[in-house]
Design a protein around this motif. Structure first.
Motif, PDB file in Angstrom:
ATOM      1  N   GLY A 340      45.149 -33.241-118.101  1.00 48.75           N
ATOM      2  CA  GLY A 340      44.727 -31.880-117.806  1.00 48.75           C
ATOM      3  C   GLY A 340      43.228 -31.713-117.686  1.00 48.75           C
ATOM      4  N   PRO A 342      39.574 -31.190-116.121  1.00 49.83           N
ATOM      5  CA  PRO A 342      39.080 -30.594-114.870  1.00 49.83           C
ATOM      6  C   PRO A 342      38.745 -31.701-113.877  1.00 49.83           C
ATOM      7  N   GLY A 379      43.183 -35.839-113.052  1.00 52.20           N
ATOM      8  CA  GLY A 379      43.126 -35.050-114.275  1.00 52.20           C
ATOM      9  C   GLY A 379      43.552 -35.826-115.502  1.00 52.20           C
ATOM     10  N   LYS A 399      44.939 -29.866-127.076  1.00 48.93           N
ATOM     11  CA  LYS A 399      44.962 -28.510-126.523  1.00 48.93           C
ATOM     12  C   LYS A 399      43.682 -27.715-126.802  1.00 48.93           C
ATOM     13  N   ILE A 401      39.790 -26.728-125.551  1.00 56.09           N
ATOM     14  CA  ILE A 401      39.342 -26.349-124.212  1.00 56.09           C
ATOM     15  C   ILE A 401      38.166 -27.216-123.761  1.00 56.09           C
ATOM     16  N   LYS A 404      37.395 -24.748-118.454  1.00 62.84           N
ATOM     17  CA  LYS A 404      38.322 -23.619-118.525  1.00 62.84           C
ATOM     18  C   LYS A 404      39.762 -24.077-118.718  1.00 62.84           C
ATOM     19  N   ARG A 405      39.943 -25.356-119.086  1.00 65.52           N
ATOM     20  CA  ARG A 405      41.293 -25.897-119.192  1.00 65.52           C
ATOM     21  C   ARG A 405      41.519 -26.480-120.586  1.00 65.52           C
ATOM     22  N   TYR A 406      42.747 -26.367-121.084  1.00 66.57           N
ATOM     23  CA  TYR A 406      43.059 -27.022-122.343  1.00 66.57           C
ATOM     24  C   TYR A 406      43.487 -28.457-122.035  1.00 66.57           C
TER      25      TYR A 406
END
Length: 713
Positions: A340, A342, A379, A399, A401, A404-406
């Protein structure tokens, strides 16, 4: 000195000791001084198990009762007493060190190590090295029976020792006889020396199973089709929790020696773990012991253990590249997978995210970003840590951050690195590229029922290896009552059987009789559940919905035109949906048998039933296989006249001009057409182009040309 050790569980005895996961209930031991040939005190200790329900075999052989065991000490205290009493006996004999000696491998490897691992306490170092009396006996007496056929009684009979077990308590006779056998082996005629004990690995060694120095040699072997992994050392474990790591799997096989880097977690087409793993052991003996743990438990789940091949292991763990090999060349590293990230994340960003409390091995060299073949980031990334403490600190950031992503963090393995980096992203794409020709479509000679008449049956719990022939054999005489092309096997996302199938019968009465006759009937080693259902219910499941005691749960589609009842409106012509029409038939329908055609005949055109083809517009985990006939397994070739009609058809579907199509990845599973059109708001799209792609009925064309009228469910 040797400590002769014997034990028993509350379940199976002898060759099956430990195979049923039953707890230890008895330990008997005695110290033997090999130099002076003196012995210490014989000790017998009962062990209180959590489950005092004894098997019939255990009661008969041991004479123990639940009442007697209820007064005993638990295993951890018994092992403490064992260590204290052994030390005391050694001191009396003037010795300080010792090695265990047991009757075979099972007590140490299959009972003590797995049970203490489950109960979360450590065994002392003495349990990681022991002599197998059966192997030592066969070495001393080569003409005796094979090691696997040896027992205490057969060894005693070979030496002419007394074999009346009733003279002593259970366990006492066994230890005394083992001591007598050892003294016979130490006699001047044999003068046996105990030199090479069996060892149990303290921990699983991670890392690549193939060293970097052997990189080019490995590929030479692979190219020459030489097998570099012995198939007698590999098993497949199925049913693993998705979050289980290689260390969890090694703990499940505690007591057995797994080869370095020998745990390969299998991934699905999306790069996620599918609950299976291939495990490679150091030799075939360890593999055979692992097979005895079939349906043992990992937490609350039972794990299936089957034989596998070296070729299968190579496919999962063997592939590598220079970049991956360099990344994995560092020894004894803990690997963490990050998901996940960025797409703009840099090495500095990742190192900053992890922070100083979990330093990465080698700094930037300990990071491996996963990329698509064109260089775009996926990612995902893999990170190396030098110790368990740093890895645990990193997992605590699960999880948290970044940007802007966890970010998700999981334990990983060397084999998973190789699969994700090489097999998934650097091989052919999951969905084939768009071909230039469009699939020719011939009107179908049959349709799938959609009514409420309960003339279908659902088979649930089929063996994964079951095929159409197995289902027909399972149905027996009822095969004659199956509609032509009425067998529908349900496949999962990987194109493998899901264990479900639907069969269309000629009438509701026939379906009822089949359900009554075949329900819970055995197929191979599994019982199969058979339920009567309707064509509508069948279509709901084939489309991705669920059918259970609570009733029907529709598939997660948002458009009325995609729900099963709406398919009845598109029966005026045999059409393949726009999405499906862009791909070759094999991308949609996995062929089970290639139709034979004569050399002079025109290319065979395959019948694609309208609804069966549209059922492939499935956004969930299940995909139906093509419907087949009880007498015709595979597809049905079109007659020559139909081929000629298709060739001379005035309407020839064509693809849009290059650049007119875009492909979207990463859509939410519940996305509908309306959301997609809203996403492209402000850009001009041409709904009329659909008319050039596929043949549509008037009702279908009206829907496609008026997207603003589509309504969400």
């Amino acid at each position: 000195s040797l400590v002769v050790l014997f034990g028993a569980t509350a379940g199976a005895y002898g060759a099956k000791l430990g195979s049923d996961e039953r707890e230890l209930i008895l330990l008997v031991w005695q110290v033997v001084d090999l130099h002076s040939k003196k012995v210490g005190t014989l000790h017998k200790s009962l062990v209180k198990a959590d489950n005092l329900d004894l098997s019939d075999q255990c009661r008969e052989v041991s004479g123990l009762t639940p009442e007697g065991l209820g007064k005993a000490e638990p295993l951890d205290r018994v092992l403490q007493q064992f260590s204290q009493l052994v030390s005391s006996d050694l001191k009396v004999l003037g010795r300080s060190s010792y090695t265990l000696c047991s009757d075979g491998q099972l007590l140490i490897r299959q009972v003590l190590h797995p049970e203490t691992s489950k109960k979360n306490f450590l065994l002392s170092d003495c349990f990681y090295s022991f002599y197998d009396l059966r192997k030592e006996f066969h070495t001393c007496y080569p003409s005796s029976a094979a090691v696997k056929d040896q027992t205490i009684k057969t060894m005693a009979e070979y030496l002419g020792l007394g074999t009346d077990e009733t003279e002593e308590d259970f366990g006492v006779w066994q230890v005394k006889t083992m001591v007598a056998i050892i003294f016979s082996m130490l006699s001047e005629s044999c003068n046996h020396i105990f030199t090479e004990p069996e060892t149990v690995k303290y921990k699983y060694e991670t890392g690549p199973w193939l060293k970097l120095t052997a990189f080019f040699s490995f590929f030479f072997l692979c190219s020459s089709k030489s097998e570099t992994v012995d198939s007698e050392t590999v098993i497949r474990a199925r049913g693993l929790p998705w979050q289980s790591s290689d260390q969890d799997i090694a703990r499940f096989f505690k007591g057995l020696n797994i080869a370095k880097g020998g745990v390969a977690l299998c991934l699905n087409a999306q790069g996620r773990r599918n609950g299976e793993a291939l495990v490679r052991f150091v030799n075939s003996e360890q593999r055979d012991l692992a097979l005895e743990r079939h349906k043992h438990h990992m937490g609350s789940r039972y794990i299936e253990v089957y034989k596998a091949t070296g070729e299968e292991f190579l496919k999962i763990a063997g592939g590598t590249s220079n970049e991956v090999a360099q990344f994995l060349s560092k020894e004894n590293q803990v690997i963490i997978r990050m998901r996940g990230l960025p797409f703009t994340a840099t090495q500095e960003d990742v190192l900053g995210f992890l922070g100083p409390e979990c330093p990465v091995t080698g700094g930037k060299e300990g990071l491996l970003f996963v990329k698509y073949p064109d260089g775009r980031p996926t990612g995902d990334a893999f990170v190396l840590f030098s110790c368990e403490e740093y890895a645990q600190n990193a997992l605590k950031k699960h999880k948290e951050i970044l940007g802007k992503r966890y970010i998700e963090l999981f334990r990983s393995t060397a084999a998973e690195v190789q699969q994700v980096v090489l097999n998934r992203y650097m091989s052919t794409p999951l969905i084939p590229t768009l071909p230039t020709p469009i699939i020719p479509v011939i009107p179908p000679p049959y349709t799938i029922a959609t009514g409420s008449i309960r003339d279908c049956v659902r088979l649930r719990g089929l063996p994964y290896t079951a095929g159409i022939d197995d289902i027909l054999e399972f149905m027996g005489d009822a095969t004659a009552d199956i509609k032509p092309h009425g067998v529908h096997m349900v496949l999962n996302q990987q194109g493998r059987p899901s264990g479900d199938a639907f069969i269309q019968m000629k009438s509701a009465d026939k379906a009822f009789l089949v359900a009554q006759k075949c329900h819970k009937k055995m197929m191979k080693d599994r019982y199969v559940e058979v339920f009567q259902c309707s064509g509508e219910e069948m279509n709901f499941v084939l489309m991705g919905g669920t059918l259970n005691r609570s009733g029907l749960s529709p598939p997660p589609c948002k458009l009325p035109c995609l729900s099963p009842p709406a398919y009845a409106a598109f029966q005026t012509a045999a059409v393949i949906p726009a999405e499906a029409a862009l791909y070759q038939p094999q991308a949609l329908l996995p062929t089970t048998r290639t139709p034979q055609a004569s050399a002079a005949a025109s290319p065979t055109v395959t019948y694609y039933p309208a609804q069966a083809a549209q059922l492939y517009m499935n956004y969930t985990a299940y995909y139906p296989s093509p419907p087949v006939s009880p007498t015709t397994v595979g597809y049905i070739a079109a007659p020559p006249g139909a081929v000629a009609a298709a060739a001379t058809a005035t309407h020839t579907p064509i693809l849009p001009q290059p650049g007119a199509l875009v492909r979207m990845q990463g859509l939410p599973y519940n996305t509908g057409m309306k959301e997609i059109l809203s996403f492209f708001q402000g850009y001009q799209y041409a709904p009329d182009d659909y008319n050039g792609l596929i043949q549509l009925s008037d009702q279908a064309r009206s829907v496609l040309q008026a997207p603003k009228e589509w309504v969400c469910l």
